[in-house]
Design a protein around this motif. Structure first.
Motif, PDB file in Angstrom:
ATOM      1  N   LYS A   1       0.858  -1.190   0.000  1.00 56.96           N
ATOM      2  CA  LYS A   1       0.000   0.000   0.000  1.00 56.96           C
ATOM      3  C   LYS A   1       0.892   1.236   0.000  1.00 56.96           C
ATOM      4  N   LEU A   2       0.595   2.169  -0.896  1.00 57.28           N
ATOM      5  CA  LEU A   2       1.325   3.432  -0.987  1.00 57.28           C
ATOM      6  C   LEU A   2       0.360   4.571  -0.672  1.00 57.28           C
ATOM      7  N   PRO A   3       0.881   5.761  -0.402  1.00 54.05           N
ATOM      8  CA  PRO A   3      -0.016   6.894  -0.148  1.00 54.05           C
ATOM      9  C   PRO A   3      -0.944   7.174  -1.335  1.00 54.05           C
ATOM     10  N   ASP A   4      -2.022   7.903  -1.081  1.00 56.16           N
ATOM     11  CA  ASP A   4      -2.985   8.309  -2.104  1.00 56.16           C
ATOM     12  C   ASP A   4      -3.698   7.134  -2.765  1.00 56.16           C
ATOM     13  N   ARG A   5      -3.925   6.084  -2.018  1.00 54.76           N
ATOM     14  CA  ARG A   5      -4.683   4.910  -2.487  1.00 54.76           C
ATOM     15  C   ARG A   5      -4.062   4.232  -3.703  1.00 54.76           C
ATOM     16  N   VAL A   6      -2.770   4.130  -3.706  1.00 59.20           N
ATOM     17  CA  VAL A   6      -2.065   3.448  -4.783  1.00 59.20           C
ATOM     18  C   VAL A   6      -1.640   2.074  -4.286  1.00 59.20           C
ATOM     19  N   SER A   7      -1.906   1.056  -5.098  1.00 60.12           N
ATOM     20  CA  SER A   7      -1.492  -0.312  -4.793  1.00 60.12           C
ATOM     21  C   SER A   7      -0.319  -0.669  -5.693  1.00 60.12           C
ATOM     22  N   LEU A   8       0.738  -1.183  -5.101  1.00 63.87           N
ATOM     23  CA  LEU A   8       1.926  -1.597  -5.849  1.00 63.87           C
ATOM     24  C   LEU A   8       2.039  -3.112  -5.747  1.00 63.87           C
ATOM     25  N   TYR A   9       2.085  -3.786  -6.890  1.00 64.20           N
ATOM     26  CA  TYR A   9       2.222  -5.241  -6.905  1.00 64.20           C
ATOM     27  C   TYR A   9       3.697  -5.582  -7.084  1.00 64.20           C
ATOM     28  N   VAL A  10       4.187  -6.427  -6.181  1.00 60.09           N
ATOM     29  CA  VAL A  10       5.611  -6.703  -6.061  1.00 60.09           C
ATOM     30  C   VAL A  10       5.845  -8.211  -6.085  1.00 60.09           C
ATOM     31  N   LEU A  11       6.903  -8.638  -6.748  1.00 59.33           N
ATOM     32  CA  LEU A  11       7.310 -10.041  -6.766  1.00 59.33           C
ATOM     33  C   LEU A  11       8.764 -10.104  -6.309  1.00 59.33           C
ATOM     34  N   ASP A  12       9.022 -10.729  -5.176  1.00 58.35           N
ATOM     35  CA  ASP A  12      10.383 -10.843  -4.623  1.00 58.35           C
ATOM     36  C   ASP A  12      11.067  -9.475  -4.508  1.00 58.35           C
ATOM     37  N   ASP A  13      10.389  -8.506  -3.928  1.00 61.94           N
ATOM     38  CA  ASP A  13      10.877  -7.140  -3.746  1.00 61.94           C
ATOM     39  C   ASP A  13      11.169  -6.409  -5.061  1.00 61.94           C
ATOM     40  N   THR A  14      10.641  -6.911  -6.166  1.00 57.67           N
ATOM     41  CA  THR A  14      10.765  -6.248  -7.459  1.00 57.67           C
ATOM     42  C   THR A  14       9.405  -5.671  -7.834  1.00 57.67           C
ATOM     43  N   PRO A  15       9.304  -4.350  -7.946  1.00 52.10           N
ATOM     44  CA  PRO A  15       8.014  -3.758  -8.313  1.00 52.10           C
ATOM     45  C   PRO A  15       7.651  -4.098  -9.760  1.00 52.10           C
ATOM     46  N   LEU A  16       6.403  -4.526  -9.957  1.00 46.05           N
ATOM     47  CA  LEU A  16       5.956  -4.900 -11.293  1.00 46.05           C
ATOM     48  C   LEU A  16       4.913  -3.943 -11.854  1.00 46.05           C
ATOM     49  N   PHE A  17       3.835  -3.726 -11.090  1.00 39.63           N
ATOM     50  CA  PHE A  17       2.730  -2.905 -11.553  1.00 39.63           C
ATOM     51  C   PHE A  17       2.198  -2.065 -10.409  1.00 39.63           C
ATOM     52  N   TYR A  18       1.569  -0.954 -10.745  1.00 37.79           N
ATOM     53  CA  TYR A  18       0.860  -0.174  -9.738  1.00 37.79           C
ATOM     54  C   TYR A  18      -0.515   0.192 -10.271  1.00 37.79           C
ATOM     55  N   GLN A  19      -1.407   0.511  -9.352  1.00 40.50           N
ATOM     56  CA  GLN A  19      -2.771   0.847  -9.738  1.00 40.50           C
ATOM     57  C   GLN A  19      -3.324   1.847  -8.735  1.00 40.50           C
ATOM     58  N   HIS A  20      -3.878   2.929  -9.237  1.00 37.66           N
ATOM     59  CA  HIS A  20      -4.515   3.936  -8.390  1.00 37.66           C
ATOM     60  C   HIS A  20      -6.006   3.646  -8.380  1.00 37.66           C
ATOM     61  N   MET A  21      -6.523   3.270  -7.245  1.00 35.46           N
ATOM     62  CA  MET A  21      -7.933   2.930  -7.057  1.00 35.46           C
ATOM     63  C   MET A  21      -8.418   1.994  -8.168  1.00 35.46           C
ATOM     64  N   ASP A  22      -9.381   2.424  -8.994  1.00 40.65           N
ATOM     65  CA  ASP A  22      -9.909   1.562 -10.061  1.00 40.65           C
ATOM     66  C   ASP A  22      -9.368   1.924 -11.437  1.00 40.65           C
ATOM     67  N   ASP A  23      -8.301   2.704 -11.487  1.00 37.21           N
ATOM     68  CA  ASP A  23      -7.678   3.055 -12.756  1.00 37.21           C
ATOM     69  C   ASP A  23      -7.047   1.799 -13.375  1.00 37.21           C
ATOM     70  N   PRO A  24      -6.624   1.878 -14.627  1.00 41.62           N
ATOM     71  CA  PRO A  24      -5.954   0.720 -15.239  1.00 41.62           C
ATOM     72  C   PRO A  24      -4.661   0.374 -14.503  1.00 41.62           C
ATOM     73  N   ILE A  25      -4.268  -0.870 -14.616  1.00 43.55           N
ATOM     74  CA  ILE A  25      -3.010  -1.317 -14.013  1.00 43.55           C
ATOM     75  C   ILE A  25      -1.874  -0.846 -14.929  1.00 43.55           C
ATOM     76  N   ILE A  26      -0.839  -0.246 -14.323  1.00 46.98           N
ATOM     77  CA  ILE A  26       0.249   0.362 -15.095  1.00 46.98           C
ATOM     78  C   ILE A  26       1.574  -0.283 -14.679  1.00 46.98           C
ATOM     79  N   PRO A  27       2.406  -0.656 -15.637  1.00 43.42           N
ATOM     80  CA  PRO A  27       3.679  -1.286 -15.290  1.00 43.42           C
ATOM     81  C   PRO A  27       4.666  -0.287 -14.684  1.00 43.42           C
TER      82      PRO A  27
END
Length: 182
Positions: A52-78
């Protein structure tokens, strides 16, 4: 979206396998050119984490490597690190030299930076529309410097030659780029 100051990562939790399958499907739907590489990016048996990041941003991580982020219901962005690994898998536009310093300081991407002499917009066959996620290259540079969602399509940019192309995105050197997940 992510200013120059460093971000602080919030809580980290494991993503359920059913949710991970949904994310995988969403990634393939949004970025079909990633299909040959999806097993490298999101292996089926791996554990995907959500930070979880500030401003309702979700960061998807694999083995401490950031892959994608998404702000609320916006599209998923690499994340840009993923874009640098597979640059051919994303729609690309190019900004001129004059726009580089503004983009790398977090300014809004304006259409003249894309339509001027050093900029580049795709031909009719590969047009980008409003809402598309695009990677922005910089004139004379090798790496992608910005990724985000377009506010107007490239056809409209060519016609008007002014206005806002992208108001927020993830750029080299921003808080998301500098985020320490270890």
């Amino acid at each position: 979206m992510f200013k120059k100051e460093s971000l602080t990562a919030g809580s980290k939790s494991k993503v359920k396998s059913s949710v991970a399958r949904g994310i995988r499907a969403q990634v393939l739907e949004t970025y079909p050119k990633l299909e040959p590489h999806i097993d490298e990016i999101l292996p089926k048996k791996s554990q995907l984490d959500l930070v979880k990041l500030p401003d309702r941003v979700s960061l998807y991580v694999l083995d401490d490597t950031p892959l994608f982020y998404q702000h609320m219901d916006d599209p998923i962005i690499p994340h840009l690190k993923l874009v640098h690994q597979y640059p051919h898998a994303f729609k690309r536009l190019k900004i001129d030299r004059g726009a580089i310093r503004f983009v790398l300081s977090g300014a809004t991407l304006m259409v003249p930076g894309l339509t001027s002499k050093g900029g580049w917009l795709p031909d009719k066959d590969d047009e980008a529309t409003a809402g598309d996620i695009v990677a922005i290259e910089a004139e004379g540079k090798d790496e992608i410097c910005l990724i985000g969602q377009l506010e107007i399509g490239t056809e409209e940019m060519k016609a008007k030659k002014k206005g806002v192309a992208m108001s927020a995105g993830h750029y080299l050197g921003d808080g998301l780029w500098k985020l320490d997940l270890s």
